[in-house]
Design a protein around this motif. Structure first.
Motif, PDB file in Angstrom:
ATOM      1  N   ALA A 199       8.521  -0.728   5.442  1.00 28.72           N
ATOM      2  CA  ALA A 199       8.172   0.557   4.832  1.00 28.72           C
ATOM      3  C   ALA A 199       9.381   1.138   4.118  1.00 28.72           C
ATOM      4  O   ALA A 199      10.524   0.947   4.543  1.00 28.72           O
ATOM      5  CB  ALA A 199       7.672   1.539   5.890  1.00 28.72           C
ATOM      6  N   ALA A 200       9.114   1.837   3.019  1.00 28.23           N
ATOM      7  CA  ALA A 200      10.157   2.507   2.242  1.00 28.23           C
ATOM      8  C   ALA A 200       9.726   3.941   2.015  1.00 28.23           C
ATOM      9  O   ALA A 200       8.602   4.203   1.564  1.00 28.23           O
ATOM     10  CB  ALA A 200      10.374   1.804   0.903  1.00 28.23           C
TER      11      ALA A 200
ATOM     12  N   MET B 164       0.865  -1.183   0.000  1.00 31.25           N
ATOM     13  CA  MET B 164       0.000   0.000   0.000  1.00 31.25           C
ATOM     14  C   MET B 164       0.897   1.227   0.000  1.00 31.25           C
ATOM     15  O   MET B 164       1.717   1.403   0.904  1.00 31.25           O
ATOM     16  CB  MET B 164      -0.884   0.000   1.251  1.00 31.25           C
ATOM     17  CG  MET B 164      -1.714   1.262   1.459  1.00 31.25           C
ATOM     18  SD  MET B 164      -2.596   1.155   3.060  1.00 31.25           S
ATOM     19  CE  MET B 164      -3.512   2.696   3.057  1.00 31.25           C
ATOM     20  N   ALA B 165       0.765   2.055  -1.012  1.00 27.55           N
ATOM     21  CA  ALA B 165       1.538   3.296  -1.076  1.00 27.55           C
ATOM     22  C   ALA B 165       0.702   4.445  -0.534  1.00 27.55           C
ATOM     23  O   ALA B 165      -0.495   4.524  -0.799  1.00 27.55           O
ATOM     24  CB  ALA B 165       1.975   3.593  -2.504  1.00 27.55           C
ATOM     25  N   TRP B 166       1.365   5.322   0.234  1.00 22.74           N
ATOM     26  CA  TRP B 166       0.742   6.558   0.705  1.00 22.74           C
ATOM     27  C   TRP B 166       1.265   7.690  -0.168  1.00 22.74           C
ATOM     28  O   TRP B 166       2.473   7.830  -0.363  1.00 22.74           O
ATOM     29  CB  TRP B 166       1.136   6.847   2.147  1.00 22.74           C
ATOM     30  CG  TRP B 166       0.693   5.848   3.167  1.00 22.74           C
ATOM     31  CD1 TRP B 166       0.276   4.564   2.953  1.00 22.74           C
ATOM     32  CD2 TRP B 166       0.660   6.044   4.586  1.00 22.74           C
ATOM     33  NE1 TRP B 166      -0.014   3.953   4.136  1.00 22.74           N
ATOM     34  CE2 TRP B 166       0.208   4.833   5.166  1.00 22.74           C
ATOM     35  CE3 TRP B 166       0.971   7.111   5.413  1.00 22.74           C
ATOM     36  CZ2 TRP B 166       0.069   4.676   6.544  1.00 22.74           C
ATOM     37  CZ3 TRP B 166       0.821   6.971   6.793  1.00 22.74           C
ATOM     38  CH2 TRP B 166       0.368   5.757   7.345  1.00 22.74           C
ATOM     39  N   LEU B 167       0.357   8.519  -0.682  1.00 18.81           N
ATOM     40  CA  LEU B 167       0.781   9.618  -1.545  1.00 18.81           C
ATOM     41  C   LEU B 167      -0.123  10.826  -1.342  1.00 18.81           C
ATOM     42  O   LEU B 167      -1.343  10.727  -1.446  1.00 18.81           O
ATOM     43  CB  LEU B 167       0.743   9.186  -3.018  1.00 18.81           C
ATOM     44  CG  LEU B 167       1.317  10.181  -4.032  1.00 18.81           C
ATOM     45  CD1 LEU B 167       2.820  10.366  -3.829  1.00 18.81           C
ATOM     46  CD2 LEU B 167       1.031   9.722  -5.463  1.00 18.81           C
TER      47      LEU B 167
ATOM     48  N   GLY C  18       4.057  11.507   3.113  1.00 14.43           N
ATOM     49  CA  GLY C  18       3.702  12.152   1.862  1.00 14.43           C
ATOM     50  C   GLY C  18       3.934  11.294   0.640  1.00 14.43           C
ATOM     51  O   GLY C  18       3.281  11.492  -0.394  1.00 14.43           O
ATOM     52  N   ALA C  19       4.860  10.320   0.739  1.00 17.64           N
ATOM     53  CA  ALA C  19       5.148   9.426  -0.388  1.00 17.64           C
ATOM     54  C   ALA C  19       5.945   8.250   0.152  1.00 17.64           C
ATOM     55  O   ALA C  19       7.153   8.367   0.377  1.00 17.64           O
ATOM     56  CB  ALA C  19       5.924  10.145  -1.477  1.00 17.64           C
ATOM     57  N   ALA C  20       5.282   7.142   0.377  1.00 17.67           N
ATOM     58  CA  ALA C  20       5.946   5.976   0.962  1.00 17.67           C
ATOM     59  C   ALA C  20       5.224   4.708   0.525  1.00 17.67           C
ATOM     60  O   ALA C  20       4.084   4.751   0.043  1.00 17.67           O
ATOM     61  CB  ALA C  20       5.969   6.072   2.481  1.00 17.67           C
TER      62      ALA C  20
END
Length: 315
Positions: free
Chosen positions: A122-123, A93-96, A163-165
């Motif tokens: 997480a990255a 799941m990406a957070w953006l 913000g972007a992970a």
């Protein structure tokens, strides 16, 4: 509950990129265009936080046809991410942020980084402002328990910038998901801290490039920003930090608040008596639920709070 517009998602390998928006019509198109240009297949889920502008029409007309979860009220970034987690069936799941435009290799770089680091849950991407200055390459933990953005490339980071992970979905669920009640700010630091306590690593990925307007939906530095930021920092400490550290920082905050009338009128919003008193009242009201959450975090942890604190605080 919100309403879903778009295709029904089925379990499969890959990533769901979650974009949270609220009155984002002015910048959301750039984000969606950048996602459509990614060189790695993915699903896109946009959580519409009950926007009252042209956001709904923009989403319906965009050629990428993103899946949309429309919430009946604005739940903030944290609440929206929590709602999205219930809808995600992909392993990642990406957070953006909706004011972020990732480069075409952004998702591939993050996925490859997690594939190469099986102990990482997480990255964190590299976020730069439109003027080219670096906003974040990840998050460090300060000696007094603040989550602070790093701006230099380093593979070892305490936490990710929300913000972007990219996160492993199962790991996120296993540590209790996203703290929905935070509304916004510190939901990423709190999540990373819980992942650390559960024995997971977090990596920073320099090749995952994102241009971020930063603050398009909120006003960093405003009284409301500071209220959320200070409240959520204290709640995160109460949930995740060693007991003596949490007690110390809460006491420091309360004592400084008490002596503020003796120091004259402050210029900075976060040193205004009314704001800080409101923060303390909010933390006190949430204390029973926070202590229950702390107990649940303890049960899920494989590392001691002291060990994580000593390894990362102030480093």
């Amino acid at each position: 509950m919100g309403s879903i517009v778009g295709h029904v998602e089925t379990a499969e390998s890959g990533t769901t990129v979650v974009v949270v928006t609220w009155r984002g019509a002015g910048h959301l198109t750039d984000c969606l265009d950048a996602l459509a240009a990614q060189d790695r297949p993915h699903r896109t889920l946009v959580v519409d936080n009950a926007a009252d502008d042209a956001t709904a029409r923009l989403l319906a007309a965009h050629p990428s046809a993103p899946r949309v979860l429309r919430l009946p009220r604005n739940t903030g970034y944290a609440g929206a991410m929590s709602a999205a987690l219930a809808e995600v069936t992909t392993p990642r799941m990406a957070w953006l942020n909706d004011d972020a435009a990732p480069g075409p290799g952004w998702l591939a770089a993050l996925e490859d980084a997690l594939d190469a680091a099986p102990l990482a849950a997480a990255a964190s991407a590299r976020l730069t402002r439109p003027d080219g200055s670096v906003q974040s390459t990840g998050v460090r933990l300060t000696a007094d328990g603040h989550g602070a953005d790093l701006t230099e490339p380093t593979p070892d980071v305490f936490g990710f910038c929300g913000g972007a992970a990219l996160l492993r979905t199962d790991a996120l669920r296993a540590v209790g998901g996203v703290p929905a009640s935070y509304f916004c700010y510190y939901e990423d630091t709190d999540t990373a801290w819980r992942l650390r306590l559960a024995g997971w690593d977090v990596v920073s990925v320099e090749k995952a490039q994102v241009t971020h307007l930063h603050g398009a939906s909120t006003n960093p530095g405003s009284p409301l920003f500071h209220r959320w930021n200070e409240r959520n920092r204290l709640l995160t400490l109460l949930r995740c930090a060693p007991g003596p550290v949490a007690a110390r920082e809460l006491a420091k905050f309360a004592v400084l608040t008490a002596v503020l009338p003796l120091r004259g009128k402050p210029e900075a919003a976060n040193f205004r008596l009314g704001l800080r008193a409101g923060v303390l009242a909010a933390v006190a009201a949430r204390l029973p639920a926070t202590l229950l959450a702390r107990a649940a975090i303890t049960r899920r942890s494989t590392l001691g709070r002291g060990a994580v604190w000593e390894a990362w605080a102030g480093n």
